[in-house]
Design an enzyme around this catalytic site. Sequence first.
Site, short mmCIF file in Angstrom:
data_model
loop_
_atom_site.label_atom_id
_atom_site.label_comp_id
_atom_site.label_asym_id
_atom_site.label_seq_id
_atom_site.Cartn_x
_atom_site.Cartn_y
_atom_site.Cartn_z
N ARG A 112 0.87 -1.18 0.00
CA ARG A 112 0.00 0.00 0.00
C ARG A 112 0.90 1.23 0.00
O ARG A 112 1.29 1.71 1.05
CB ARG A 112 -0.90 -0.01 1.24
N HIS A 125 -3.73 4.84 4.01
CA HIS A 125 -4.89 3.95 4.07
C HIS A 125 -6.10 4.58 3.39
O HIS A 125 -6.81 3.95 2.62
CB HIS A 125 -5.23 3.61 5.52
N TYR A 130 3.50 6.14 11.44
CA TYR A 130 3.74 4.78 11.92
C TYR A 130 4.63 3.92 11.05
O TYR A 130 4.87 2.76 11.39
CB TYR A 130 2.40 4.07 12.16
#
Lengths: 373, 324, 357
Positions: C250, C254, C263
Site C-alpha cells: 500500500r 490507508h 507509523y
Amino acid sequence: MLVSARPPADDSLFSLLDDDGQVRPGSRVPEVSDELARKLYRGMLQVRVVDERMMRLQRQGRLGFYMLSIGEEATHFAAAALRPADWIFPSYREPGAAFWRGYSMTDYVNQLFGNAEDPVKGRQMPVHHSARWLNYVSISSPVGTQIPQAVGMAWAAKISKKDDVALVYFGEGTSSTGQFHVGMNFAGVFKAPCIFFCRNNGWAISTDQKHQTAARSFAVKALAYGFPGVRVDGNDLLAILAVMEDAVARARAGEGPTLIEAVTYRRSGHSSSDDPSVYRDPNEPKEWERRDPIDRWKRYLGTRGLYSEALEEQYRKEINDEVSDALAHAEQVAPPAVETMFDDVFAELTPELEEQKRYLLSFPRYVNPHGGS
Amino acid sequence: MPVWNIIQAVNDALRIEMRRDPRVVVLGEDVGKFGGVFRATNGLFDEFGPDRVFDTPLAEAGIIGAAIGMALYGLKPVPEIQFADFIYPAFDQIVNELAKFRYRSGGQYPAPVVIRTPYGGGIRGGHYHSQSPEAYFVHTPGLKVVIPSNPYDAKGLLLSAIRGEDPVIFMEPKRIYRAAKGEVPEGDYTVPLGQAKIVREGSQVTVLCYGAMVHTVVEAVEKVAAEGFDPEIVDLRTLLPLDSETVLASVRKTGRAVIAYEAPKTCGYGAELSALICEKALMHLEAPIARVAGFDTPFPYSLENEYMPSPDRVAKAIRDTASF
Amino acid sequence: MDDHGVADPDRVPSLTPEDWLRIYRGMVLIRVMDERLMALQRQGRIGFYGEARGQEAAVVGSAAALAPQDWIVPALREAGAGLYRGLPLRTYIAQIFGNANDPASGRQLPCHPGTRASHYVTMSSCIASQLPHAVGMAWAAKIKKDNSVVLGYLGDGATSEEDFHVALNFAGVFRPPVVFVCQNNQWAISVPVAHQTASPTVAIKALAYGFPGIRVDGNDALAVYGAVKEAVDRARSGGGPTLIEALTYRVSAHSSSDDPSRYRDERITETWRARDPIVRMRAWLAFQGFLDAAGDERLRADLDAEVRDAVAAEESVPAPPLRTLVEDVFAEVPQFLADQLAEIATLPRQKLGGAHQ
Ligand SMILES: Cc1ncc(C[n+]2csc(CCOP(=O)(O)OP(=O)(O)O)c2C)c(N)n1
Ligand SMILES: Cc1ncc(C[n+]2csc(CCOP(=O)(O)OP(=O)(O)O)c2C)c(N)n1
Ligand SMILES: [Mg+2]
Ligand SMILES: [Mg+2]
C-alpha cells in the site's frame, strides 16, 4: 517430573502405548512415578463411574441434564502436566481436569443440582462448573468463547512477567468457530503461553469430523497461525502427557503456543438429550471400546506391576461411596434463596435491581407446575 | 485549567490511570504507534511501551475475548473498538461472556473490562461509521453503559469506569470529539457513574438527552428560550445504572418530557425512559411524552443531516410539548 | 515478469495484444482516477477517498480472469475491477458524490459502489464480512449449476477476522466455485502484516481449510492474471476453491483520513514505488511492441478526460430526494416509516453533512 518424549514435528499420529498398554518399542516415555500412575488411573475411573451414575440419575428424572465423557477420559488428564498456578479453560466435557485439581464430589453434584451450595449458585445448567480457587475457569455454553479468553489470560501472564500458562480445551467442532480463529491468531502474534487442546472425538452432536473441515487434520491448522500443531492418540494418556510436557515447556520458555489435537471418540450421545443411533452406525462406538483409554492405562499399570483387581475394586468403592454421599447431601440442600437471583450481576446491586428484588420478594415463592428444579 | 476537547480528556484519563495503576493495559486496532484513528490513545505507546499498549490483529472478538482473559488474570484492560459499528463481531464475547461472567460463576470470576468505542453520526461516515448501538448493551444485564457529552465528564467518568469492578461500555460521541471543548482539571478526579446532570434548569418541560445530542438540545433550547420557553435539560451521562431520581424529579416538576436520541426511534433508549416516566410519574404529566430520534432506517450518507435529530426538530418538539 | 518488465515468453498466459492492452487500460484508469479524486478530496469537494495506488495489477489482473457471468464480491480497494468489468465510470463517480444518480441513493460512504448489472456486489465497510457472502453465492451457483464463479477479495488485515475463517472453512467443506484473492498490501491502517499473523504467508492459511493456496507477485499483472485464471478454471470445472495471495504494497495512505508517516518508514514505501506495476506492465507491453510512448500518452489523456468529464457531470447533480431516506429499508415503505418522513417533510432542508474524519 516428565522427560520429554519428542513428539513429531508434523501432524502424523503420535502414540506411546498400544491398545494392550505396552509401550511401543523404541519409544522414550515420560517418567511417571508409581504414585502418579495410580492416581491418574483413579482419576479416569472416577470420571467413568461418576458419568455412569449421573446418567442413571438423569434417566430416572432426578437430574435435568447431563453430559458424558465415556471414552475420552484420558484427555481430561492433560491437565496433570500443569502446575496448580496454571489456568484451565474447560469446555463442558473435561470434569476430570477439575477433579484433578481437587474439585470435590460434593461441589460437583451440588453444581449438577443447582442448589444453594452450588459454587455457581444455581445460575447455570448442569456440567457448567467454575472453581476460582482451583484456577478452573467458568464454563460457557456457546462453544469456543473460552479460546480467546484463555489467550488473553496467557498473554496477561506474559505481560505480568509470570510463567503461568493457560490450557484451553475445546472439541474439534469448535475449531470451525470464529473464536477459534481469532484466539489462535492472537496467540501466534503475541506468542502467548497458551496450549490449545482440541479433543477430536469425531463428532459435534450429529456432525462427523469429515464435515467439519476439509483440512487433512485439525493439528495442521496451527500452521496458519505460525506455531506447531501435534496430533496425538487421545486414548493414550502417556502420549498425551508427553506432548503436554513439551508444549508446557515451550510455553514457559517464552516460545509461544502449541495446538494439540487429541484423537479420540465420543462413545456416548452428545448429551443426555441426544440419540446417536439416528445419525451413526452403532458399530462405530463398539469399535472404539477396544481402544478404551482406561483399559489401556490399566494394562500399562499391569506391565509395571501396579494394578490389581483389588485395587480397582477399592477405587470403585471409594468413588461410589463419595457419589452416594454427595447425592444424599445434595438432594437435601434447598434451592438457592430467591434474592440471590439479583446478586453478582454487578459488584453491587443497582437501584433498578434493588427495586426488582423487593418486588419479587413481595410475592410467595412460585413453584413451576411443569417441573424444573 | 486547560481547555481540552473530548479526545484530549479521554487521552488524559487513560494516561493518569496507566501511571497510577500498573494493571491497566490498552489494546485494539491501531491504538499503538498510531495512537488510534481518532488519536485517543496518542502517546500512550511511547510512554508505556509495548507491554502495556497493544496493536492487535483485526479481530474484535479476539480483542474483547482476550481482554476478558486479561481481566480474569487480574489486569485492567481498556480495549478500544475502532468504531461502534465494528463491535458486532465481538457481540458474543460482550453479551454472552463479559456481561455474564461474574453471575454465571456465582461471583467467582468478575471481569472488569472497560470497552471504549466512538459512536454516533454526523461525521459523513455512512452506515458503518455512524451507528448508535447503546440500546443493545443497556438491554444486556451485567453491563454498565456510559456516554459523556463533554470533556470534563469524559475524563471523570472514564476514570470511574476503569476503577470500578464491573464491565462498562464507554461510548464516546465522535461527532463532538473535537468540537466539544471545555475546562478540564489537570490531575485526578472522578465523576461517579449513575448520576445525571442538570445542564440547564427550567420549569416548563424536561428535555432528556445524552452524548452528542446534548449539544443539539442546547442549541434548540437557545432558540426556544428566545421565544419565551423555559425548558430544563438533563444530561443522563450514565444510561445504566440510570439516575432515575433526577429524571423523575425533573419530570414531576415540569410535568412534560421530551426525549432526544440519535439511535433509531423504535426500542431505542428513549422508549425505556418513556416507560419509566409513565410507570412512576404519569399523574404528573400534562402532555404526551415526545421522542425526537433517528429514523427507523439504516444510517444514510448523503442525507445524514436529515436523519439525525436537528435543533429544529428538537425545538419543535419542545414547543409542541410545552404548549400542549 | 521482473521489475523491469522482462518476462519469460513461455510462461506468459495466452491472451491477445488487445486483451493485454485492455488490462493495462484498466490499471491506468485506476491511477488517473486516484490522482484526480484525491485532489478533489483535498479540495473538500468529496468527503472521503481510498486509493488503490500500487495495487493496480492485483486488482485488474485478477478481474480479467473472470468470464462475464462471474461475480465479484469486493473488499475495499477493487472499484477498478468493477470498472474493468462494466461498472460505468459515471455511476461510480455518482456514488462518490452520493448524489441523485447514485443507484444506492447516496446511502454509503464514497468508494462503496455496486451494481447488479456489472456483477459487482455492493460492499460493506465491515472488514471480511463479504467473504461468507462470496461463499454463499458460489454455493448457490453450484446448486443451480449455472457455471459461474465468484471472486471474493480481501485484504491482509481481513485474514484475522472470524468471517475469514468461517468463509474459508465452509468453502473447503462444500467446495463451491469460489476464488479468494487476498491483496496483501502489507498494511491494515497502521498495523503491518507481521503483527497481523505469525504465519509466514497468507497463502499457507489455505492448508487449514484443505484447498490450494498460492502466492503471487501482486505487482505483476501477467502473474496475477495467470494464477487467478488457473484458479477460476479449476473452480468452474468443479475443482473447488483456491486462496491466492497477491503480494503488493500500500504505497498510499490507508485513506484520505490517514497519515502513514506517523507509523511507518516511508523509505520502504519508496522501494515499492520503484516496483510500480503500471511501469512494469508498460515496459512489457513496449518490449512486445504492443504499445509505444505516443500510444501511452494518448491513453492517459483519454482516461484523464473521461474522468474529468464524469466528475464535471456528476458534481452538479443534486442530493438524492428526501424520500430515499425511507426507501429500500424494506421492499415497500411501511406506514410507520412514511409517518416518520412526514415529520420532517415540513421542516427546512438540512445542509449536506461535514467531512468524514
Ligand atoms: C456457539 C454455539 N453454537 C452451537 C451450540 C450447540 N452445540 C453444543 S455442543 C455442539 C457440538 C460441539 O462439538 P465439539 O466442539 O466437537 O465438542 P464435543 O461436543 O464433541 O465435545 C453444538 C453444536 C453451542 N453450544 N454454541
Ligand atoms: C470489522 C471492522 N473492523 C475495523 C474496521 C476499520 N478498518 C477499516 S479498513 C481497516 C484495515 C483493513 O486492512 P486490510 O484488510 O489489510 O485492507 P487494506 O486496507 O490494506 O486494503 C480497518 C481496521 C472495519 N472497517 N471493519
Ligand atoms: Mg467433538
Ligand atoms: Mg492490507
